[in-house]
Write a protein that holds these residues in place. Structure first.
Motif, PDB file in Angstrom:
ATOM      1  N   ASP B  65       0.818  -1.214   0.000  1.00  7.43           N
ATOM      2  CA  ASP B  65       0.000   0.000   0.000  1.00  7.43           C
ATOM      3  C   ASP B  65       0.849   1.260   0.000  1.00  7.43           C
ATOM      4  OD1 ASP B  65      -2.421  -1.470   0.266  1.00  7.43           O
ATOM      5  OD2 ASP B  65      -1.846  -1.843   2.344  1.00  7.43           O
ATOM      6  N   VAL B  66       0.493   2.169  -0.884  1.00 15.80           N
ATOM      7  CA  VAL B  66       1.093   3.504  -0.850  1.00 15.80           C
ATOM      8  C   VAL B  66       0.031   4.427  -0.259  1.00 15.80           C
ATOM      9  CG1 VAL B  66       2.062   5.374  -2.219  1.00 15.80           C
ATOM     10  CG2 VAL B  66       2.485   2.999  -2.881  1.00 15.80           C
ATOM     11  N   GLU B  67       0.314   4.969   0.900  1.00 19.78           N
ATOM     12  CA  GLU B  67      -0.693   5.773   1.594  1.00 19.78           C
ATOM     13  C   GLU B  67      -0.350   7.246   1.613  1.00 19.78           C
ATOM     14  OE1 GLU B  67      -0.728   3.766   5.373  1.00 19.78           O
ATOM     15  OE2 GLU B  67      -2.366   2.459   4.746  1.00 19.78           O
ATOM     16  N   ASN B  68       0.829   7.588   1.085  1.00 19.46           N
ATOM     17  CA  ASN B  68       1.267   8.988   1.215  1.00 19.46           C
ATOM     18  C   ASN B  68       1.509   9.647  -0.133  1.00 19.46           C
ATOM     19  OD1 ASN B  68       3.534   7.617   0.476  1.00 19.46           O
ATOM     20  ND2 ASN B  68       4.734   8.081   2.302  1.00 19.46           N
ATOM     21  N   TYR B  69       0.898   9.100  -1.208  1.00 14.73           N
ATOM     22  CA  TYR B  69       1.010   9.810  -2.485  1.00 14.73           C
ATOM     23  C   TYR B  69      -0.227  10.667  -2.648  1.00 14.73           C
ATOM     24  CZ  TYR B  69       2.748  11.024  -6.985  1.00 14.73           C
ATOM     25  OH  TYR B  69       3.256  11.755  -8.020  1.00 14.73           O
ATOM     26  N   PRO B  70      -0.046  11.998  -2.712  1.00 13.95           N
ATOM     27  CA  PRO B  70      -1.218  12.872  -2.743  1.00 13.95           C
ATOM     28  C   PRO B  70      -2.110  12.574  -3.945  1.00 13.95           C
ATOM     29  CG  PRO B  70       0.814  14.143  -2.548  1.00 13.95           C
ATOM     30  CD  PRO B  70       1.222  12.732  -2.793  1.00 13.95           C
ATOM     31  N   GLY B  71      -3.395  12.642  -3.752  1.00 11.94           N
ATOM     32  CA  GLY B  71      -4.338  12.408  -4.836  1.00 11.94           C
ATOM     33  C   GLY B  71      -5.032  11.071  -4.725  1.00 11.94           C
ATOM     34  N   TYR B  72      -4.381  10.111  -4.073  1.00 15.32           N
ATOM     35  CA  TYR B  72      -5.028   8.819  -3.825  1.00 15.32           C
ATOM     36  C   TYR B  72      -5.592   8.852  -2.405  1.00 15.32           C
ATOM     37  CZ  TYR B  72      -2.659   6.960  -7.979  1.00 15.32           C
ATOM     38  OH  TYR B  72      -2.223   6.726  -9.252  1.00 15.32           O
ATOM     39  N   VAL B 291      22.746  16.555 -19.621  1.00 15.59           N
ATOM     40  CA  VAL B 291      22.447  15.340 -18.844  1.00 15.59           C
ATOM     41  C   VAL B 291      21.827  15.784 -17.525  1.00 15.59           C
ATOM     42  CG1 VAL B 291      23.352  13.276 -17.724  1.00 15.59           C
ATOM     43  CG2 VAL B 291      24.329  14.049 -19.898  1.00 15.59           C
ATOM     44  N   PHE B 292      20.643  15.263 -17.258  1.00 13.94           N
ATOM     45  CA  PHE B 292      19.891  15.669 -16.081  1.00 13.94           C
ATOM     46  C   PHE B 292      19.618  14.448 -15.213  1.00 13.94           C
ATOM     47  CE2 PHE B 292      19.065  18.282 -19.723  1.00 13.94           C
ATOM     48  CZ  PHE B 292      19.268  19.563 -19.240  1.00 13.94           C
ATOM     49  N   ALA B 293      19.544  14.651 -13.909  1.00 10.59           N
ATOM     50  CA  ALA B 293      19.304  13.525 -13.004  1.00 10.59           C
ATOM     51  C   ALA B 293      18.162  13.846 -12.063  1.00 10.59           C
ATOM     52  CB  ALA B 293      20.562  13.196 -12.212  1.00 10.59           C
ATOM     53  N   CYS B 294      17.305  12.853 -11.819  1.00 10.98           N
ATOM     54  CA  CYS B 294      16.158  13.072 -10.948  1.00 10.98           C
ATOM     55  C   CYS B 294      15.874  11.800 -10.137  1.00 10.98           C
ATOM     56  CB  CYS B 294      14.939  13.497 -11.759  1.00 10.98           C
ATOM     57  SG  CYS B 294      14.527  12.396 -13.127  1.00 10.98           S
ATOM     58  N   GLY B 295      14.998  11.924  -9.180  1.00 17.39           N
ATOM     59  CA  GLY B 295      14.589  10.763  -8.386  1.00 17.39           C
ATOM     60  C   GLY B 295      15.677  10.277  -7.435  1.00 17.39           C
ATOM     61  N   ASP B 296      15.544   9.032  -7.021  1.00 13.15           N
ATOM     62  CA  ASP B 296      16.433   8.496  -5.986  1.00 13.15           C
ATOM     63  C   ASP B 296      17.887   8.392  -6.426  1.00 13.15           C
ATOM     64  OD1 ASP B 296      14.195   8.296  -4.461  1.00 13.15           O
ATOM     65  OD2 ASP B 296      14.365   6.158  -4.042  1.00 13.15           O
ATOM     66  N   ALA B 297      18.151   8.409  -7.725  1.00 13.93           N
ATOM     67  CA  ALA B 297      19.540   8.335  -8.188  1.00 13.93           C
ATOM     68  C   ALA B 297      20.343   9.547  -7.714  1.00 13.93           C
ATOM     69  CB  ALA B 297      19.598   8.245  -9.714  1.00 13.93           C
ATOM     70  N   GLN B 304      11.098   9.865  -1.576  1.00 14.73           N
ATOM     71  CA  GLN B 304       9.658   9.575  -1.600  1.00 14.73           C
ATOM     72  C   GLN B 304       9.196   9.510  -3.050  1.00 14.73           C
ATOM     73  OE1 GLN B 304       7.979   9.130   1.467  1.00 14.73           O
ATOM     74  NE2 GLN B 304      10.162   9.096   1.952  1.00 14.73           N
ATOM     75  N   ALA B 305       8.096   8.804  -3.284  1.00  9.40           N
ATOM     76  CA  ALA B 305       7.532   8.773  -4.637  1.00  9.40           C
ATOM     77  C   ALA B 305       7.206  10.188  -5.101  1.00  9.40           C
ATOM     78  CB  ALA B 305       6.282   7.892  -4.660  1.00  9.40           C
ATOM     79  N   ALA B 351       6.830  20.562  -6.457  1.00  9.67           N
ATOM     80  CA  ALA B 351       7.876  19.606  -6.819  1.00  9.67           C
ATOM     81  C   ALA B 351       8.537  18.984  -5.587  1.00  9.67           C
ATOM     82  CB  ALA B 351       8.930  20.290  -7.672  1.00  9.67           C
ATOM     83  N   VAL B 352       8.526  19.652  -4.498  1.00  6.96           N
ATOM     84  CA  VAL B 352       9.263  19.150  -3.340  1.00  6.96           C
ATOM     85  C   VAL B 352       8.342  19.017  -2.134  1.00  6.96           C
ATOM     86  CG1 VAL B 352      11.190  19.579  -1.780  1.00  6.96           C
ATOM     87  CG2 VAL B 352      11.373  20.203  -4.184  1.00  6.96           C
ATOM     88  N   GLN B 353       8.446  17.874  -1.524  1.00  6.34           N
ATOM     89  CA  GLN B 353       7.649  17.618  -0.331  1.00  6.34           C
ATOM     90  C   GLN B 353       8.447  18.044   0.890  1.00  6.34           C
ATOM     91  OE1 GLN B 353       7.629  13.645   1.069  1.00  6.34           O
ATOM     92  NE2 GLN B 353       5.423  13.616   1.365  1.00  6.34           N
ATOM     93  N   GLY B 354       7.804  18.677   1.822  1.00 11.11           N
ATOM     94  CA  GLY B 354       8.527  19.154   3.010  1.00 11.11           C
ATOM     95  C   GLY B 354       8.832  18.051   3.983  1.00 11.11           C
TER      96      GLY B 354
END
Lengths: 114, 354
Positions: B65-72, B291-297, B304-305, B351-354
């Motif tokens: 379960d993903v419970e902390n993704y806004p919108g769901y 070259v751009f990098a995003c996410g957990d990398a 977080q998702a 774009a950024v969660q506190g």
């Protein structure tokens, strides 16, 4: 499930015939619908089934609907991929594995096929 | 920060790039970061080409379960959420393909990429969203017994351990989530943690403490996995007393965190000492232009998702603006509604969660 699937769907009942008694090397993918990595590897398995048609048998066994065989082979993790030849396990791979790695294992087995 | 040695270009030997497919944007990885980058790049008419990599959907496909993704509002299953991400990206023309990028040459534009060791691709910009993978402890017998009772995926393998005693090592949210999941099957779950307090969020700690099937072994480290053909126990050590003992378990789950999947970019990109790609402040720019990098990398802090999705959006916008400045392939429009009317495109949220 893909239409015109070239892989063999295994059950506890047909395992002996399709795998242990097979003339060709057999790759068995133990999987379940709820397993993310199994879904990740599914397209690879389907591609291998086409690529190796006539050379090796590619088969899938749903561990939810069939428990006897997975237990017999000590499956503790999915996806587990077992390679059979002449009724014996000759190789294995666990988890999400690259297609070329699986192809290399199949090539090795298919080339020694009698 | 140095770039960790010299890039290895041997994978490109004898590969002819004259006829290679050339794309504006190639996105590597399909977790929340990559698929959000794809969504934005596709909506910007950049026709992004996305490689799924070895784990399509990323780490979330092995969660529950993903419970902390806004919108769901009612939560969502991880694999279902990633299915939604994929469909949304494809709706705007994302070209999503099986396969992994296995080598990169960032020495000049267009960048050269090898897919599955055999297919050459040229990319004017590259967005890296390769995420992170579960770490193992590195014990002597851990890999040997992988799939024989050692697992890094409770949701995949838990059902094979009905009424058994299992151990899980880790103290974060993932460890708690997996421990709780394993209680559906196991008769007992021992959580082994090297400290006497957990890193997990308050809500996950409370849930784990409230579960009678879970026991906590504090200040405890695992020294080895025991068993010939299957896990039969663990050699554990109490770091306070120095006492070693055997814990009789038949399953051993590892949830000690993640390492970034950035091996491919060593020698090209600036990284910190643990391999996370370093980006310029307030952007997804790496030390190589285009070259751009995003996410957990590139994120060892939030992971977080929603933060991955946020930086994926940033990467697509950065890539689009960079292409607008430096020129893209002829005939592909790079001036889009972002530039014309940025206010209209607010559906990506913060774009950024506190």
């Amino acid at each position: 499930m893909a239409d015109n699937a070239k892989y063999v769907t295994l059950t506890d009942a047909n395992f002996q015939d399709e795998v242990l008694n097979s003339d060709q090397p057999v790759l068995v993918d133990f999987w379940a619908a709820w397993c993310g990595p199994c879904r990740a590897i599914a397209p690879t398995i389907e591609e291998l089934a086409s690529d190796y048609e006539g050379k090796a048998k590619i088969a899938k066994m749903d561990v939810d609907n069939n428990q006897q065989i997975p237990m017999q082979f000590g499956i503790r993790s999915i996806p587990t991929l077992l390679f059979f030849k002449d009724g014996r396990i000759v190789d294995q791979a666990i988890g999400v594995v690259q297609k070329r790695e699986l192809a290399a294992k199949l090539d090795a087995l298919a080339s020694q096929a009698a | 920060m140095n770039t960790n040695g010299t890039p290895d270009l041997s994978a490109f030997d004898g590969i002819d790039f004259d006829e290679a497919e050339r794309r504006n944007v190639v996105i590597i990885g399909t977790g929340p970061a990559g698929l959000t980058a794809a969504l934005y790049a596709a909506r910007a008419n950049l026709e992004p080409l996305v490689f799924e990599g070895t784990q399509p959907g990323g780490q979330l496909v092995t969660t529950t379960d993903v419970e902390n993704y806004p919108g769901y509002a009612d939560g969502v299953l991880g694999p279902e959420m990633m299915e939604d991400f994929r469909k949304q990206a494809e709706r705007f023309g994302t070209d999503l393909r099986h396969g992994s990028v296995t080598a990169v040459d960032f020495s000049e534009r267009p960048f050269r990429l090898m897919v599955d060791h055999e297919t050459p691709i040229l990319a004017d910009t590259v967005i890296i969203s390769t995420g992170a993978s579960a770490k193992y402890l590195g014990l002597k017998n851990e890999q040997r017994l992988l799939g024989r009772g050692v697992s890094a995926c409770a949701t995949c393998d838990g059902a094979f351990f009905r009424d058994e005693h299992l151990a899980i090592v880790g103290g974060g949210d993932t460890a708690m989530e997996e421990a709780l999941f394993l209680t559906r099957f196991a008769k007992k779950v021992s959580v082994l943690h090297r400290r006497d307090t957990l890193r997990a969020s308050q809500i996950m700690q409370e849930r784990a403490f409230a579960n009678d099937t879970i026991e906590f072994l504090w200040n405890t480290v695992v020294e080895d996995v025991l068993g010939e053909n299957a896990v039969e126990g663990l050699k554990i050590k109490n770091v306070e007393t120095g006492e070693t003992s055997t814990l009789d378990v038949t399953g051993f789950f590892v949830a000690i965190g993640h390492q970034p999947n950035t091996e491919l970019f060593k020698g090209w990109l600036d990284m910190d000492e643990t391999g996370y790609i370093q980006t310029l402040p307030d952007s997804t720019y790496t030390n190589i232009e285009g070259v751009f990098a995003c996410g957990d990398a590139q994120d060892h802090v939030y992971r977080q998702a929603v933060t991955a999705a946020g930086t994926g959006c940033m990467a697509a916008i950065d890539a689009e603006r960079w292409l607008a400045e430096h020129g893209a392939i002829d005939g592909v429009r790079t001036q889009t509604e972002y530039h014309a009317a940025p206010a209209e495109d607010s559906d990506g949220g913060m774009a950024v969660q506190g």
